[in-house]
Write a protein that holds these residues in place. Structure first.
Motif, PDB file in Angstrom:
ATOM      1  N   TYR A 256      15.340  21.333  -6.759  1.00 45.19           N
ATOM      2  CA  TYR A 256      16.427  21.207  -7.732  1.00 45.19           C
ATOM      3  C   TYR A 256      16.217  22.144  -8.918  1.00 45.19           C
ATOM      4  CZ  TYR A 256      19.210  19.199 -11.495  1.00 45.19           C
ATOM      5  OH  TYR A 256      20.073  19.030 -12.553  1.00 45.19           O
ATOM      6  N   ARG A 257      14.984  22.241  -9.421  1.00 51.98           N
ATOM      7  CA  ARG A 257      14.700  23.144 -10.536  1.00 51.98           C
ATOM      8  C   ARG A 257      14.893  24.597 -10.133  1.00 51.98           C
ATOM      9  NH1 ARG A 257      11.460  21.553 -14.767  1.00 51.98           N
ATOM     10  NH2 ARG A 257      11.765  23.718 -15.420  1.00 51.98           N
ATOM     11  N   LEU A 258      14.513  24.919  -8.891  1.00 48.34           N
ATOM     12  CA  LEU A 258      14.645  26.295  -8.432  1.00 48.34           C
ATOM     13  C   LEU A 258      16.110  26.685  -8.289  1.00 48.34           C
ATOM     14  CD1 LEU A 258      12.863  28.694  -7.638  1.00 48.34           C
ATOM     15  CD2 LEU A 258      13.055  27.950  -5.270  1.00 48.34           C
ATOM     16  N   ARG A 259      16.932  25.792  -7.789  1.00 51.39           N
ATOM     17  CA  ARG A 259      18.359  26.083  -7.684  1.00 51.39           C
ATOM     18  C   ARG A 259      19.019  26.138  -9.059  1.00 51.39           C
ATOM     19  NH1 ARG A 259      21.136  25.632  -3.002  1.00 51.39           N
ATOM     20  NH2 ARG A 259      22.970  24.978  -4.182  1.00 51.39           N
ATOM     21  N   GLU A 260      18.539  25.356  -9.985  1.00 48.77           N
ATOM     22  CA  GLU A 260      19.083  25.391 -11.338  1.00 48.77           C
ATOM     23  C   GLU A 260      18.740  26.695 -12.040  1.00 48.77           C
ATOM     24  OE1 GLU A 260      17.536  22.397 -13.842  1.00 48.77           O
ATOM     25  OE2 GLU A 260      19.170  22.493 -15.296  1.00 48.77           O
ATOM     26  N   ASP A 261      17.583  27.273 -11.756  1.00 52.89           N
ATOM     27  CA  ASP A 261      17.156  28.508 -12.387  1.00 52.89           C
ATOM     28  C   ASP A 261      17.734  29.750 -11.711  1.00 52.89           C
ATOM     29  OD1 ASP A 261      15.710  26.961 -14.084  1.00 52.89           O
ATOM     30  OD2 ASP A 261      13.787  27.248 -13.077  1.00 52.89           O
ATOM     31  N   THR A 262      18.433  29.598 -10.631  1.00 51.57           N
ATOM     32  CA  THR A 262      18.982  30.746  -9.922  1.00 51.57           C
ATOM     33  C   THR A 262      20.134  31.357 -10.711  1.00 51.57           C
ATOM     34  OG1 THR A 262      18.381  29.724  -7.811  1.00 51.57           O
ATOM     35  CG2 THR A 262      19.960  31.533  -7.752  1.00 51.57           C
ATOM     36  N   LEU A 263      20.112  32.679 -10.875  1.00 55.92           N
ATOM     37  CA  LEU A 263      21.152  33.396 -11.590  1.00 55.92           C
ATOM     38  C   LEU A 263      22.153  33.981 -10.608  1.00 55.92           C
ATOM     39  CD1 LEU A 263      18.856  35.319 -14.092  1.00 55.92           C
ATOM     40  CD2 LEU A 263      20.252  33.313 -14.613  1.00 55.92           C
TER      41      LEU A 263
END
Length: 364
Positions: A97-104
């Protein structure tokens, strides 16, 4: 104290021990679980290290659940292994979830890899910069103007992502703006945060372009609050403006057919306005003034005793007296070039034109 120590010793001696060891070993699931746990504890740090760590731990504890259910037949083993496996799986879900949230977005991700990653800008700092421009990618159609000279106010700072923009002034082409260059960096640096102004050039899209734009007030507020971002923008804007200046210098030198070194002092005379041609009367007067200084002495005395009292005492080592026009105000470069012929240069410099810089200068 002696009674307490004796009681502890008796408890240790009377503790139940294994009466007989099992003759057969545990099944393959038990050994697989331990191998997975061993590999999991060898994980490193960082995001991918956490994925590795919790991934192997989840698989190892799930194998422990299977071993406790089918081989050990122990409810406590099953419960503890199941609880630990659930915790590791929840941690993996949180990382995803954090990785998808940080995706630009694709444009901003490519901008980060091209412009900010070589400067080792932290990703969190880059997100603050992107958040200031509201994460919007704007577009320009072919032959659409971004700014018109004398009309468009300077109220933003834009960075070109794709395409090509033509910069002109009074209908004359100046240079191009290419991807990952600022579109209005000179205008941004020319004004203080409290000042207002308009563009002095016209920016027209030659192809379909995309760019991002920061509002002037929002960006100034961010630069005031974050010193690191302010230094980063100062470096990027300074490099961008220097590139534009070099492009303009190359275009100017191409007109003369020569290539100069911009560090030469004489380049100022080439770039500056040429002096007006002096009139015939002034030229005649100048020649009369310079004539006594240029005329050689008729005779050189051999000794001081033979020198008349009215003549000045010359010497072989002394320099002649400076002419009267040397104490006047400094003449223009064009007039000076027409008065005094340079002996070190064979070409004759015409009057009314400043001397050009040497042509054999090292290129930058």
């Amino acid at each position: 104290m002696s009674t307490n120590s004796s009681r502890v010793g008796q408890l240790l001696l009377q503790a139940s021990a294994c009466i007989s060891w099992k003759q057969d070993v545990e099944g393959a699931v038990y050994h697989l679980a331990n191998c997975l746990l061993l590999l999991g504890f060898m994980g490193g740090s960082g995001v991918y290290g956490c994925f590795y760590f919790f991934g192997f731990l989840s698989a190892g504890y799930l194998c422990c659940v299977l071993w406790g259910w089918f081989s050990a037949c122990g409810l406590d083993i099953v419960l503890w292994s199941f609880l630990l496996a659930v915790v590791c799986l929840l941690q993996l879900a949180h990382l995803v979830y954090r990785l998808r949230e940080d995706t630009l977005a694709e444009e901003f991700d490519l901008l980060y890899k091209t412009l900010c990653l070589p400067l080792q800008v932290p990703l969190q700092t880059y997100k603050e910069i992107v958040h200031c421009c509201e994460e919007q990618v704007l577009t320009l159609a072919t032959e659409q103007t971004y700014a018109v000279e004398g009309e468009t106010p300077i109220n933003r700072l834009s960075l070109l992502l794709s395409g090509r923009v033509r910069v002109s002034q009074d209908g004359q082409f100046l240079h191009y703006i290419f991807p990952y260059q600022f579109m209005d960096s000179p205008e941004w640096e020319s004004l203080q945060p409290s000042e207002e102004g308009v563009f002095q050039v016209t920016l027209t899209a030659e192809t379909s372009c995309s760019y991002i734009s920061w509002p002037r007030k929002s960006l100034h507020l961010l630069l005031t609050k974050e010193r690191y971002i302010s230094c980063l923008f100062s470096a990027l804007l300074g490099y961008d403006i220097s590139e534009k200046l070099y492009i303009l210098n190359d275009k100017l030198f191409a007109k003369f057919g020569l290539r100069f070194d911009i560090r030469l002092p004489s380049l100022y005379h080439v770039l500056g306005p040429t002096a007006a041609d002096p009139g015939p009367e002034s030229e005649k007067g100048d020649e009369e003034v310079c004539e006594p200084a240029a005329s050689p002495p008729q005779a050189t005395p051999t000794s001081l005793q033979q020198t008349p009292p009215c003549s000045p005492p010359p010497a072989a080592t002394n320099l002649p007296a400076p002419p009267s026009w040397a104490r006047l105000s400094r003449p223009d470069s064009g007039i000076l070039a027409s008065r005094i012929p340079l002996q070190s240069y064979s070409p004759v410099i015409s009057r009314g034109q400043a001397p050009l810089a040497p042509t054999h200068t090292p290129e930058l």
